[in-house]
Design a protein around this motif. Structure first.
Motif, PDB file in Angstrom:
ATOM      1  N   LEU A  70       0.802  -1.228   0.000  1.00 30.97           N
ATOM      2  CA  LEU A  70       0.000   0.000   0.000  1.00 30.97           C
ATOM      3  C   LEU A  70       0.835   1.277   0.000  1.00 30.97           C
ATOM      4  CD1 LEU A  70      -2.618  -1.117   2.660  1.00 30.97           C
ATOM      5  CD2 LEU A  70      -3.145  -0.557   0.284  1.00 30.97           C
ATOM      6  N   CYS A  71       2.081   1.205   0.461  1.00 28.45           N
ATOM      7  CA  CYS A  71       2.886   2.418   0.698  1.00 28.45           C
ATOM      8  C   CYS A  71       4.299   2.274   0.168  1.00 28.45           C
ATOM      9  CB  CYS A  71       3.089   2.648   2.201  1.00 28.45           C
ATOM     10  SG  CYS A  71       1.652   2.828   3.174  1.00 28.45           S
ATOM     11  N   GLN A  72       4.905   3.428  -0.006  1.00 27.35           N
ATOM     12  CA  GLN A  72       6.357   3.481  -0.066  1.00 27.35           C
ATOM     13  C   GLN A  72       6.784   3.652   1.394  1.00 27.35           C
ATOM     14  OE1 GLN A  72       7.884   6.689  -2.411  1.00 27.35           O
ATOM     15  NE2 GLN A  72      10.010   6.166  -2.028  1.00 27.35           N
ATOM     16  N   VAL A  73       7.541   2.698   1.901  1.00 28.66           N
ATOM     17  CA  VAL A  73       7.906   2.685   3.320  1.00 28.66           C
ATOM     18  C   VAL A  73       9.408   2.886   3.445  1.00 28.66           C
ATOM     19  CG1 VAL A  73       7.618   1.464   5.503  1.00 28.66           C
ATOM     20  CG2 VAL A  73       6.126   0.912   3.592  1.00 28.66           C
ATOM     21  N   LYS A  74       9.805   3.860   4.252  1.00 32.18           N
ATOM     22  CA  LYS A  74      11.232   4.178   4.390  1.00 32.18           C
ATOM     23  C   LYS A  74      11.633   4.205   5.862  1.00 32.18           C
ATOM     24  CE  LYS A  74      14.724   7.636   3.197  1.00 32.18           C
ATOM     25  NZ  LYS A  74      14.955   9.030   2.769  1.00 32.18           N
ATOM     26  N   HIS A  75      12.666   3.416   6.187  1.00 31.12           N
ATOM     27  CA  HIS A  75      13.248   3.453   7.541  1.00 31.12           C
ATOM     28  C   HIS A  75      14.227   4.619   7.554  1.00 31.12           C
ATOM     29  CE1 HIS A  75      15.283   0.999  11.014  1.00 31.12           C
ATOM     30  NE2 HIS A  75      14.980   2.231  11.354  1.00 31.12           N
ATOM     31  N   CYS A  76      13.819   5.740   8.153  1.00 29.31           N
ATOM     32  CA  CYS A  76      14.584   6.989   8.044  1.00 29.31           C
ATOM     33  C   CYS A  76      15.880   6.964   8.846  1.00 29.31           C
ATOM     34  CB  CYS A  76      13.729   8.164   8.509  1.00 29.31           C
ATOM     35  SG  CYS A  76      12.185   8.359   7.603  1.00 29.31           S
ATOM     36  N   PHE A  77      15.779   6.612  10.114  1.00 30.82           N
ATOM     37  CA  PHE A  77      16.968   6.519  10.963  1.00 30.82           C
ATOM     38  C   PHE A  77      16.589   5.817  12.256  1.00 30.82           C
ATOM     39  CE2 PHE A  77      14.954  10.480  12.220  1.00 30.82           C
ATOM     40  CZ  PHE A  77      15.189  10.610  13.583  1.00 30.82           C
ATOM     41  N   SER A  78      17.601   5.426  13.020  1.00 34.69           N
ATOM     42  CA  SER A  78      17.374   4.758  14.302  1.00 34.69           C
ATOM     43  C   SER A  78      17.772   5.682  15.438  1.00 34.69           C
ATOM     44  CB  SER A  78      18.176   3.458  14.376  1.00 34.69           C
ATOM     45  OG  SER A  78      17.705   2.545  13.415  1.00 34.69           O
ATOM     46  N   ILE A  79      17.088   5.533  16.562  1.00 32.95           N
ATOM     47  CA  ILE A  79      17.387   6.299  17.768  1.00 32.95           C
ATOM     48  C   ILE A  79      17.802   5.303  18.845  1.00 32.95           C
ATOM     49  CG2 ILE A  79      16.493   7.902  19.501  1.00 32.95           C
ATOM     50  CD1 ILE A  79      14.332   8.719  17.489  1.00 32.95           C
ATOM     51  N   PRO A  80      18.984   5.476  19.442  1.00 36.38           N
ATOM     52  CA  PRO A  80      19.394   4.537  20.489  1.00 36.38           C
ATOM     53  C   PRO A  80      18.475   4.627  21.705  1.00 36.38           C
ATOM     54  CG  PRO A  80      20.932   6.387  20.358  1.00 36.38           C
ATOM     55  CD  PRO A  80      19.999   6.526  19.202  1.00 36.38           C
ATOM     56  N   GLY A  81      18.245   3.498  22.350  1.00 35.05           N
ATOM     57  CA  GLY A  81      17.368   3.468  23.517  1.00 35.05           C
ATOM     58  C   GLY A  81      17.781   4.438  24.604  1.00 35.05           C
ATOM     59  N   ARG A  82      19.091   4.703  24.703  1.00 39.92           N
ATOM     60  CA  ARG A  82      19.578   5.591  25.777  1.00 39.92           C
ATOM     61  C   ARG A  82      19.089   7.041  25.618  1.00 39.92           C
ATOM     62  NH1 ARG A  82      24.007   4.655  22.467  1.00 39.92           N
ATOM     63  NH2 ARG A  82      24.829   6.533  21.444  1.00 39.92           N
ATOM     64  N   ALA A  83      18.546   7.385  24.429  1.00 38.19           N
ATOM     65  CA  ALA A  83      18.034   8.751  24.225  1.00 38.19           C
ATOM     66  C   ALA A  83      16.684   8.960  24.899  1.00 38.19           C
ATOM     67  CB  ALA A  83      17.916   9.035  22.722  1.00 38.19           C
ATOM     68  N   PHE A  84      16.062   7.867  25.352  1.00 39.51           N
ATOM     69  CA  PHE A  84      14.729   7.947  25.954  1.00 39.51           C
ATOM     70  C   PHE A  84      14.807   7.850  27.477  1.00 39.51           C
ATOM     71  CE2 PHE A  84      14.105   6.509  21.654  1.00 39.51           C
ATOM     72  CZ  PHE A  84      12.932   7.118  21.243  1.00 39.51           C
ATOM     73  N   PRO A 109      12.138   6.559  30.561  1.00 41.72           N
ATOM     74  CA  PRO A 109      13.246   5.685  30.926  1.00 41.72           C
ATOM     75  C   PRO A 109      13.794   4.984  29.688  1.00 41.72           C
ATOM     76  CG  PRO A 109      11.159   4.636  31.452  1.00 41.72           C
ATOM     77  CD  PRO A 109      10.821   6.016  30.970  1.00 41.72           C
ATOM     78  N   LYS A 110      15.009   4.471  29.792  1.00 54.98           N
ATOM     79  CA  LYS A 110      15.652   3.825  28.652  1.00 54.98           C
ATOM     80  C   LYS A 110      14.977   2.487  28.358  1.00 54.98           C
ATOM     81  CE  LYS A 110      20.122   1.816  27.334  1.00 54.98           C
ATOM     82  NZ  LYS A 110      19.626   0.440  27.191  1.00 54.98           N
ATOM     83  N   PRO A 111      14.389   2.322  27.137  1.00 58.48           N
ATOM     84  CA  PRO A 111      13.813   1.018  26.793  1.00 58.48           C
ATOM     85  C   PRO A 111      14.922   0.002  26.521  1.00 58.48           C
ATOM     86  CG  PRO A 111      13.689   2.491  24.916  1.00 58.48           C
ATOM     87  CD  PRO A 111      14.265   3.294  26.043  1.00 58.48           C
ATOM     88  N   GLU A 112      14.554  -1.278  26.512  1.00 57.76           N
ATOM     89  CA  GLU A 112      15.551  -2.329  26.283  1.00 57.76           C
ATOM     90  C   GLU A 112      15.939  -2.429  24.813  1.00 57.76           C
ATOM     91  OE1 GLU A 112      13.963  -5.919  27.928  1.00 57.76           O
ATOM     92  OE2 GLU A 112      13.835  -5.091  29.960  1.00 57.76           O
ATOM     93  N   VAL A 113      15.243  -1.722  23.962  1.00 61.22           N
ATOM     94  CA  VAL A 113      15.498  -1.806  22.513  1.00 61.22           C
ATOM     95  C   VAL A 113      15.696  -0.404  21.938  1.00 61.22           C
ATOM     96  CG1 VAL A 113      14.200  -3.943  22.173  1.00 61.22           C
ATOM     97  CG2 VAL A 113      13.013  -1.745  22.035  1.00 61.22           C
ATOM     98  N   ASP A 114      16.321  -0.350  20.757  1.00 59.36           N
ATOM     99  CA  ASP A 114      16.424   0.906  20.032  1.00 59.36           C
ATOM    100  C   ASP A 114      15.100   1.177  19.309  1.00 59.36           C
ATOM    101  OD1 ASP A 114      19.003   1.117  20.926  1.00 59.36           O
ATOM    102  OD2 ASP A 114      19.914   0.401  19.074  1.00 59.36           O
ATOM    103  N   VAL A 115      14.985   2.362  18.746  1.00 60.42           N
ATOM    104  CA  VAL A 115      13.739   2.794  18.100  1.00 60.42           C
ATOM    105  C   VAL A 115      14.028   3.192  16.660  1.00 60.42           C
ATOM    106  CG1 VAL A 115      11.998   4.642  18.130  1.00 60.42           C
ATOM    107  CG2 VAL A 115      12.652   3.508  20.266  1.00 60.42           C
ATOM    108  N   GLY A 116      13.120   2.839  15.750  1.00 55.19           N
ATOM    109  CA  GLY A 116      13.260   3.220  14.347  1.00 55.19           C
ATOM    110  C   GLY A 116      12.189   4.221  13.948  1.00 55.19           C
ATOM    111  N   VAL A 117      12.583   5.227  13.170  1.00 51.45           N
ATOM    112  CA  VAL A 117      11.639   6.217  12.646  1.00 51.45           C
ATOM    113  C   VAL A 117      11.294   5.804  11.211  1.00 51.45           C
ATOM    114  CG1 VAL A 117      11.280   8.642  12.049  1.00 51.45           C
ATOM    115  CG2 VAL A 117      12.604   8.034  14.091  1.00 51.45           C
TER     116      VAL A 117
END
Length: 341
Positions: free
Chosen positions: A198-212, A214-222
């Motif tokens: 349905l979409c053009q889907v793009k993984h723009c960048f990742s954010i390390p968990g330590r930027a949040f 509380p710190k989650p156990e995983v990193d985050v993708g935008v």
């Protein structure tokens, strides 16, 4: 081009958290993003927001909210379920001279088709409307929410009554990888096909968990979603979802195993051979190796088979297994017990 408009000096996000005694609730999967360079970067990935109408999902203490307002958006609708964040959002509304419209509610049930003025509507074949959805999603709601929005995209309902509304959202890194996974990759899944048809889907960048906090156990993708004018599979969403779900339920086995479960046991062998032949799919391919063209062929063939046998679409092999199990239990209870006297 970025707007010249900037918010007046405000308390920092950390100060807002302290001022209103805010804590991220673990059971709500809340993680605050305090680095304003990162919130600005997320908003930049949404594209040009000059004079745009934006819906932000789960603004929390308002880091991304500030970045959206500084980007020159004309109106910002924020949908926030947690009442603790409302005073901080009201502060941003006052600072932006009334540009923030606050809805206290659940994004899963909020009527997005009524969120923005009708004059923003564009034909599906036109350029996308100046309407955007942006959000740092709680992990526990991100997958059901994107599936809901993909279905509304297919049906052109919800936020897609305005046209090809674009979305820029955060996900657990693993989910972001699944959404964007190419053919034959280890992360290729049901979510990959449902998003990419349905979409053009793009993984723009990742954010390390330590930027949040509380710190989650995983990193985050935008991830950025741009709806396609023509979907890659021209069949109803529910039909595509059923075929894709069956294919991937045995992801380590050959694809024919999952495909065969679309059919009742007494017809399984014959109809599985028929659909594979019609779709030109090699039965010994792994599910992750199937291309979008393969899925298009399978969905088209399955639609024809359902039209020939209207009961076929309602068949659910898990329901059949459950009924067999219930019957076995009933038969066991009916069997007379033989005792030795």
């Amino acid at each position: 081009m970025m707007s010249l408009y900037r918010l007046p000096p405000l308390p920092t996000i950390r100060e807002i958290i302290k001022l209103y005694n805010l804590r991220a609730e673990k059971q709500l999967s809340q993680n605050f993003l305090l680095d304003l360079k990162l919130t600005d970067k997320i908003v930049r990935k949404a594209g040009n927001l000059q004079n745009a109408h934006v819906c932000e999902v789960g603004p929390g203490p308002g880091g991304i909210t500030r970045a959206i307002l500084n980007s020159g958006a004309e109106e910002l609708l924020v949908v926030e379920k947690d009442t603790r964040f409302l005073p901080g959002l009201k502060l941003l509304n006052e600072a932006s001279m009334g540009k923030v419209r606050i809805v206290h509610g659940d994004i899963l049930t909020y009527r997005m088709d009524k969120a923005f003025p009708r004059h923003l509507q564009k034909a599906w074949s036109d350029d996308p409307p100046n309407v955007h959805i942006i959000g740092n999603l709680p992990f526990n709601v991100s997958t059901p929410l994107i599936i809901k929005w993909l279905e509304e995209m297919a049906n052109r309902t919800g936020p897609f009554v305005y046209g090809r509304t674009r979305m820029t959202l955060t996900f657990q890194h693993e989910v972001a990888e699944r959404l964007t996974a190419p053919t034959s990759s280890k992360q290729r899944s049901r979510l990959s096909i449902m998003a990419q048809y349905l979409c053009q889907v793009k993984h723009c960048f990742s954010i390390p968990g330590r930027a949040f906090v509380p710190k989650p156990e995983v990193d985050v993708g935008v991830v950025h979603f741009s709806p396609l004018i023509e979907p890659k599979i021209d069949q109803p969403f529910k039909l595509v979802e059923k075929v894709v779900r069956n294919v991937f339920q045995f992801r380590r086995k050959y694809c024919y195993k999952g495909i065969s479960m679309l059919f009742p046991e007494e017809q399984r062998t014959k109809l599985t051979e028929q659909i594979l032949t019609s779709a030109d799919v090699e039965p010994t391919l792994r599910p992750s190796a199937l291309t979008m063209k393969h899925f298009q062929g399978l969905c088209n063939a399955y639609r024809e088979m359902c039209e020939q046998d209207p009961h076929l679409f309602s068949y659910n092999f898990r329901e059949e297994l459950h009924q067999k199990k219930v019957k076995r239990n009933q038969d066991t209870q009916k069997t007379p017990q033989i005792t030795l006297s």
